[in-house]
Design a protein around this motif. Structure first.
Motif, PDB file in Angstrom:
ATOM      1  N   GLN A  14       0.815  -1.212   0.000  1.00 33.21           N
ATOM      2  CA  GLN A  14       0.000   0.000   0.000  1.00 33.21           C
ATOM      3  C   GLN A  14       0.846   1.258   0.000  1.00 33.21           C
ATOM      4  OE1 GLN A  14      -2.692  -0.290   3.325  1.00 33.21           O
ATOM      5  NE2 GLN A  14      -3.870  -1.967   2.401  1.00 33.21           N
ATOM      6  N   GLN A  15       2.107   1.125   0.416  1.00 31.76           N
ATOM      7  CA  GLN A  15       3.021   2.258   0.467  1.00 31.76           C
ATOM      8  C   GLN A  15       4.427   1.730   0.252  1.00 31.76           C
ATOM      9  OE1 GLN A  15       2.079   3.574   4.404  1.00 31.76           O
ATOM     10  NE2 GLN A  15       3.622   2.275   5.367  1.00 31.76           N
ATOM     11  N   PRO A  16       5.405   2.583  -0.041  1.00 33.41           N
ATOM     12  CA  PRO A  16       6.781   2.097  -0.190  1.00 33.41           C
ATOM     13  C   PRO A  16       7.204   1.285   1.032  1.00 33.41           C
ATOM     14  CG  PRO A  16       6.624   4.357  -0.941  1.00 33.41           C
ATOM     15  CD  PRO A  16       5.294   4.041  -0.321  1.00 33.41           C
ATOM     16  N   THR A  17       7.699   0.064   0.778  1.00 31.57           N
ATOM     17  CA  THR A  17       7.955  -0.886   1.863  1.00 31.57           C
ATOM     18  C   THR A  17       9.292  -1.576   1.664  1.00 31.57           C
ATOM     19  OG1 THR A  17       5.572  -1.291   2.057  1.00 31.57           O
ATOM     20  CG2 THR A  17       7.058  -2.916   3.057  1.00 31.57           C
ATOM     21  N   SER A  41      13.708  -6.420 -10.345  1.00 30.68           N
ATOM     22  CA  SER A  41      12.402  -5.914  -9.937  1.00 30.68           C
ATOM     23  C   SER A  41      11.763  -5.107 -11.058  1.00 30.68           C
ATOM     24  CB  SER A  41      12.528  -5.034  -8.692  1.00 30.68           C
ATOM     25  OG  SER A  41      13.155  -3.802  -9.001  1.00 30.68           O
ATOM     26  N   ASN A  42      10.444  -5.146 -11.082  1.00 23.52           N
ATOM     27  CA  ASN A  42       9.656  -4.368 -12.033  1.00 23.52           C
ATOM     28  C   ASN A  42       8.426  -3.841 -11.293  1.00 23.52           C
ATOM     29  OD1 ASN A  42       8.571  -3.206 -14.342  1.00 23.52           O
ATOM     30  ND2 ASN A  42       7.597  -5.114 -15.005  1.00 23.52           N
ATOM     31  N   PRO A  43       8.311  -2.518 -11.092  1.00 22.41           N
ATOM     32  CA  PRO A  43       9.187  -1.433 -11.543  1.00 22.41           C
ATOM     33  C   PRO A  43      10.609  -1.556 -10.975  1.00 22.41           C
ATOM     34  CG  PRO A  43       7.104  -0.582 -10.672  1.00 22.41           C
ATOM     35  CD  PRO A  43       7.178  -2.013 -10.309  1.00 22.41           C
ATOM     36  N   ALA A  44      11.558  -1.067 -11.755  1.00 17.93           N
ATOM     37  CA  ALA A  44      12.953  -1.179 -11.354  1.00 17.93           C
ATOM     38  C   ALA A  44      13.240  -0.260 -10.170  1.00 17.93           C
ATOM     39  CB  ALA A  44      13.860  -0.814 -12.524  1.00 17.93           C
ATOM     40  N   LEU A  61      15.623  -4.152  -0.917  1.00 18.94           N
ATOM     41  CA  LEU A  61      15.060  -3.159  -1.823  1.00 18.94           C
ATOM     42  C   LEU A  61      13.876  -2.503  -1.144  1.00 18.94           C
ATOM     43  CD1 LEU A  61      12.189  -4.386  -3.292  1.00 18.94           C
ATOM     44  CD2 LEU A  61      13.898  -6.002  -4.124  1.00 18.94           C
ATOM     45  N   VAL A  62      13.427  -1.404  -1.688  1.00 21.93           N
ATOM     46  CA  VAL A  62      12.207  -0.749  -1.223  1.00 21.93           C
ATOM     47  C   VAL A  62      11.182  -0.855  -2.336  1.00 21.93           C
ATOM     48  CG1 VAL A  62      11.146   1.386  -0.418  1.00 21.93           C
ATOM     49  CG2 VAL A  62      13.485   0.816   0.282  1.00 21.93           C
ATOM     50  N   ALA A  63      10.161  -1.680  -2.113  1.00 25.01           N
ATOM     51  CA  ALA A  63       9.102  -1.841  -3.102  1.00 25.01           C
ATOM     52  C   ALA A  63       8.224  -0.598  -3.109  1.00 25.01           C
ATOM     53  CB  ALA A  63       8.270  -3.075  -2.789  1.00 25.01           C
ATOM     54  N   LEU A  64       7.832  -0.155  -4.292  1.00 26.44           N
ATOM     55  CA  LEU A  64       6.963   1.008  -4.404  1.00 26.44           C
ATOM     56  C   LEU A  64       5.522   0.630  -4.068  1.00 26.44           C
ATOM     57  CD1 LEU A  64       8.389   2.445  -7.757  1.00 26.44           C
ATOM     58  CD2 LEU A  64       9.079   2.980  -5.407  1.00 26.44           C
ATOM     59  N   ALA A  65       4.690   1.624  -3.857  1.00 28.10           N
ATOM     60  CA  ALA A  65       3.276   1.353  -3.644  1.00 28.10           C
ATOM     61  C   ALA A  65       2.694   0.696  -4.894  1.00 28.10           C
ATOM     62  CB  ALA A  65       2.534   2.651  -3.328  1.00 28.10           C
ATOM     63  N   GLY A  66       1.844  -0.309  -4.697  1.00 25.12           N
ATOM     64  CA  GLY A  66       1.292  -1.062  -5.813  1.00 25.12           C
ATOM     65  C   GLY A  66       1.982  -2.403  -5.956  1.00 25.12           C
ATOM     66  N   ASP A  67       1.939  -2.976  -7.160  1.00 21.17           N
ATOM     67  CA  ASP A  67       2.532  -4.288  -7.418  1.00 21.17           C
ATOM     68  C   ASP A  67       3.997  -4.156  -7.809  1.00 21.17           C
ATOM     69  OD1 ASP A  67       0.125  -5.459  -6.919  1.00 21.17           O
ATOM     70  OD2 ASP A  67      -0.368  -5.908  -9.001  1.00 21.17           O
TER      71      ASP A  67
END
Length: 270
Positions: A14-17, A41-44, A61-67
């Motif tokens: 739901q948020q950068p994680t 990762s995608n998005p990179a 890594l820090v995953a962005l909000a979303g998939d």
């Protein structure tokens, strides 16, 4: 022989994680890598790799909000031979053990040996210490515990596995490890890739597998209470005291794992 191993994951946040992943072959297998094996990762986003105290390769890594789609592939050179079976090996007396093995004699989060000591000695105390004793533990766990993918839960301990009589591969490993430690045999948890190379394909999809290593005469040796038979093409990812040390994915915030696929494919000989 060569084996392609890897995974495809989709993590929804739901948020950068921040995420910590352990999916690449262990540092001990780097010499067997035929190609580079980065986590993509995608998005990179930037991915930082480090090696922990057990020699496990970890990616941050820090995953962005979303998939966020995460993919990893490795082409690994393997001997094509099954796990060694060495029934003549003896146990190493505690006073002669290397100091670095002592941590694998103690209770840990999922292997509460202090609650299983008496059971271990009652069941296996009369069996010659060494390979025969560890194999007897594998035979017993393999027979007593029913494999059921629906019984997986992240909090299940070795004692609970014994009481419930069912679980998944990590539960088989935890119970066998606890019994070994109760009998003064160092044992450490292993996770990695084990496909259907050399055996008929089973009904379960390929997943990350769990097994263990016991310290006997000559060093560390592979045992697998889940399958309880030597396997071909085992590719180690991580080692630790138990599964708590080697999660394939640890999220520092809420997330949903919406895709999970593990790949283990032996390449045809050319």
């Amino acid at each position: 022989m060569r084996i392609t191993v890897g995974c495809d994951l989709t993590v929804a946040c739901q948020q950068p994680t921040p995420l910590l992943l352990m999916v690449q072959p262990h540092t001990s297998r780097r010499v067997d890598l035929v190609t580079a094996d980065p986590l993509v990762s995608n998005p990179a986003v930037p991915v930082t790799e480090f090696v922990d105290g057990f020699g496990n390769r970890c990616c941050c890594l820090v995953a962005l909000a979303g998939d966020t789609q995460l993919s990893q592939r490795a082409l690994v050179e393997c001997s094509g031979k099954p796990d060694p079976v060495l029934p003549h090996l003896s146990a190493v007396p505690v006073e002669a053990l290397p100091p670095e093995t002592y941590q694998f004699l103690r209770p840990s989060r999922y292997c509460e040996t202090d609650r299983l000591d008496q059971t271990a000695w009652d069941l296996f105390g009369e069996i010659p210490a060494g390979w025969p004793q560890v194999q007897a533990i594998c035979d017993s766990v393999h027979t007593r515990i029913h494999f059921d993918m629906g019984q997986a839960r992240p909090t299940k301990t070795a004692l609970e596995v014994l009481e419930e009589g069912q679980g998944v591969c990590r539960d088989f490993a935890h119970l066998a490890i606890a019994f070994c430690r109760s009998l003064n045999i160092p044992a450490r948890y292993c996770t990695g890739y084990v496909g259907y190379t050399g055996v008929p394909r089973g009904p379960e999809p390929i997943d990350f597998s769990a097994w263990f290593e016991a310290y006997l005469e000559g060093g560390w040796h592979v045992f697998d209470a889940r399958y309880n038979t030597p396997r071909i093409g085992r590719v180690l990812i991580g080692r630790g005291r138990d599964a708590g040390d080697v999660p394939f994915l640890h999220s520092f915030g809420p997330h949903d794992l919406t895709r999970f696929e593990v790949i283990t494919q032996a390449l045809a000989a050319v």
